[in-house]
Scaffold this active site. Structure first.
Site, mmCIF file in Angstrom:
data_model
loop_
_atom_site.group_PDB
_atom_site.id
_atom_site.type_symbol
_atom_site.label_atom_id
_atom_site.label_comp_id
_atom_site.label_asym_id
_atom_site.label_seq_id
_atom_site.Cartn_x
_atom_site.Cartn_y
_atom_site.Cartn_z
ATOM 1 N N CYS A 1 -1.997 -7.921 6.842
ATOM 2 C CA CYS A 1 -1.652 -6.562 7.272
ATOM 3 C C CYS A 1 -1.743 -6.434 8.799
ATOM 4 O O CYS A 1 -2.771 -6.748 9.391
ATOM 5 C CB CYS A 1 -2.588 -5.561 6.602
ATOM 6 S SG CYS A 1 -2.153 -3.870 7.044
ATOM 7 N N GLN B 1 -5.855 -7.029 -4.700
ATOM 8 C CA GLN B 1 -5.970 -7.482 -3.311
ATOM 9 C C GLN B 1 -7.055 -6.696 -2.589
ATOM 10 O O GLN B 1 -7.110 -5.467 -2.688
ATOM 11 C CB GLN B 1 -4.654 -7.306 -2.571
ATOM 12 C CG GLN B 1 -4.753 -7.897 -1.171
ATOM 13 C CD GLN B 1 -3.513 -7.688 -0.343
ATOM 14 O OE1 GLN B 1 -3.248 -6.590 0.111
ATOM 15 N NE2 GLN B 1 -2.754 -8.748 -0.152
ATOM 16 N N ALA C 1 0.836 -1.199 0.000
ATOM 17 C CA ALA C 1 0.000 0.000 0.000
ATOM 18 C C ALA C 1 0.874 1.253 0.000
ATOM 19 O O ALA C 1 1.839 1.338 0.755
ATOM 20 C CB ALA C 1 -0.909 -0.014 1.226
ATOM 21 N N GLY D 1 9.049 -7.811 -1.490
ATOM 22 C CA GLY D 1 8.441 -6.516 -1.197
ATOM 23 C C GLY D 1 9.491 -5.441 -1.068
ATOM 24 O O GLY D 1 9.965 -4.870 -2.056
ATOM 25 N N ARG D 2 9.924 -5.190 0.176
ATOM 26 C CA ARG D 2 10.754 -4.018 0.457
ATOM 27 C C ARG D 2 12.075 -3.971 -0.289
ATOM 28 O O ARG D 2 12.546 -2.888 -0.637
ATOM 29 C CB ARG D 2 10.981 -3.929 1.971
ATOM 30 C CG ARG D 2 9.704 -3.591 2.730
ATOM 31 C CD ARG D 2 9.851 -3.840 4.199
ATOM 32 N NE ARG D 2 10.075 -5.253 4.476
ATOM 33 C CZ ARG D 2 10.405 -5.753 5.648
ATOM 34 N NH1 ARG D 2 10.573 -4.941 6.673
ATOM 35 N NH2 ARG D 2 10.571 -7.048 5.811
ATOM 36 N N ASN E 1 7.471 -15.563 1.417
ATOM 37 C CA ASN E 1 7.678 -14.109 1.480
ATOM 38 C C ASN E 1 8.289 -13.718 2.829
ATOM 39 O O ASN E 1 8.013 -14.333 3.851
ATOM 40 C CB ASN E 1 6.317 -13.415 1.278
ATOM 41 C CG ASN E 1 6.352 -11.925 1.577
ATOM 42 O OD1 ASN E 1 5.661 -11.450 2.480
ATOM 43 N ND2 ASN E 1 7.147 -11.175 0.850
ATOM 44 N N GLY E 2 9.103 -12.670 2.772
ATOM 45 C CA GLY E 2 9.671 -12.092 3.988
ATOM 46 C C GLY E 2 11.178 -12.026 3.954
ATOM 47 O O GLY E 2 11.857 -13.055 3.899
ATOM 48 N N ASP E 3 11.701 -10.790 3.921
ATOM 49 C CA ASP E 3 13.149 -10.534 4.052
ATOM 50 C C ASP E 3 14.001 -11.122 2.928
ATOM 51 O O ASP E 3 15.200 -11.351 3.136
ATOM 52 C CB ASP E 3 13.679 -11.053 5.394
ATOM 53 C CG ASP E 3 13.063 -10.330 6.585
ATOM 54 O OD1 ASP E 3 12.323 -9.354 6.366
ATOM 55 O OD2 ASP E 3 13.322 -10.751 7.729
#
Ligand SMILES: Cc1cc2nc3c(=O)[nH]c(=O)nc-3n(C[C@H](O)[C@H](O)[C@H](O)COP(=O)(O)O)c2cc1C
Length: 326
Positions: free
Chosen positions: A84, A54, A2, A212-213, A188-190
């Site tokens: 979230c 989503q 988002a 993501g990031r 997902n994640g890191d």
């Protein structure tokens, strides 16, 4: 993500190697659908298929309605947000707050899947976390419920709701979910580099990874990962000239999408991410944040990259880190 993965950025990521992208979460409350912000979030013009939207919410009927609404506007896949951890989302019993109520999870998935089936057999996927807290990691049960209720694919972030974004993502739970699931599982994640993507895939047995990031200001990361997974070789970073060109292109598309007033302001964070690890990046960011029109912002970016050096050289990220370590 988002506020980040808007249409211009998603298109850029697809072009640079992402196999699949998902829209920013859209609230299921119909009162906000007509707002400029949500309408923009639901604008997929010119995007490559499949359009994945989503939806987030805590009310079963509104979520089913939101699925219909988005499918009628072009969504080919609906993703339900149960990941979230933000207060304003969890207060509505939405996002990762849903993980504490497995009956509600089942009812919500069942209603959204039925609505999507009615609207032309559109697949529904689920994005979730490993559980409400570390002692209540119920991801395998949530995954089993999801599969039984007709979810087509799972994406699991290796943190709990209580973890927020703290600590490190763990992949044991993702491996357990994958071992039990008969539908595709995305880890997902890191995940922040090609080698880590390969390690997480090997460790979890997952069918794909979601980034993501780490892709903020580095949309070429997707191609680097894809190339590494295919060949075992980490390709070179893009050149200064290539990054300059793609950032300027990104900005022009961003300005067209948001208009001058919002465009110049919301572009600042993207520019900040691109220059984050570059020499003089912090000073440039501070100066650039004061510019109030798109033209001077784009010109400042152009000049910053011109000063970085020969456009045919690789982006000087690695060099600077080595220099600092020396
Ligand atoms: C600013 C921001 C916004 C996010 N928005 C969403 C969202 O709208 N929907 C969602 O499923 N996850 C969202 N996430 C979570 C990410 O999709 C992802 O699960 C999480 O950041 C962990 O992956 P990463 O370490 O690769 O970033 C958001 C994360 C951040 C940092």
């Amino acid at each position: 993500m988002a506020g980040v993965t808007d249409r211009p950025y998603r298109k850029l990521c697809r072009r640079l190697g992402a196999g699949y992208v998902v829209s920013e979460m859209a609230a299921s409350n119909p009162r906000v659908w007509a707002s400029e912000k949500t309408a923009r979030r639901l604008d997929h013009q010119g995007e490559e298929a499949p359009i994945v939207v989503q939806i987030a919410g805590g009310d079963v009927n509104l979520m089913a309605e939101a699925a219909r609404y988005n499918i009628q506007r072009g969504a080919a896949i609906i993703d339900i947000n149960m990941g979230c951890p933000a207060k304003k989302v969890c207060q509505l019993q939405a996002g990762s707050a849903l993980l504490s109520d497995e009956l509600l999870v089942a009812r919500m998935i069942s209603a959204v899947v039925a609505a999507a089936r009615d609207e032309g057999d559109v697949p529904v996927t689920l994005k979730f976390r490993t559980g409400p807290t570390r002692v209540l990691r119920n991801a395998t049960r949530i995954a089993a419920i999801a599969e039984a209720e007709g979810i087509a694919m799972l994406t699991l972030h290796g943190r709990t709701r209580a973890d927020q974004f703290n600590g490190e993502a763990e992949y044991e739970t993702i491996a357990r979910v994958k071992a039990a699931a008969r539908i595709p599982v995305v880890a997902n994640g890191d995940i922040d580099c090609p080698e880590k993507a390969a390690r997480v895939l090997a460790h979890t047995g997952a069918d794909a990874v979601m980034i993501g990031r780490a892709a903020l200001g580095r949309p070429w990361l997707f191609r680097q990962i894809a190339t590494y997974l295919e060949t075992g070789v980490v390709g070179p970073l893009p050149t200064i000239g290539e990054v300059r060109e793609l950032l300027l292109e990104h900005l022009q598309e961003h300005y067209r999408f948001y208009g001058e007033w919002i465009g110049v302001r919301s572009a600042r964070k993207h520019i900040g991410w691109y220059v984050h690890d570059l020499p003089q990046g912090a000073a440039f960011r501070a100066r650039m944040n004061q510019l109030e029109d798109c033209r001077s912002q784009a010109e400042a970016v152009d000049q910053f990259f011109a000063r970085l050096g020969d456009p045919s050289l690789p982006l000087p990220v690695g060099d600077i880190k080595e220099q600092l370590a020396a």
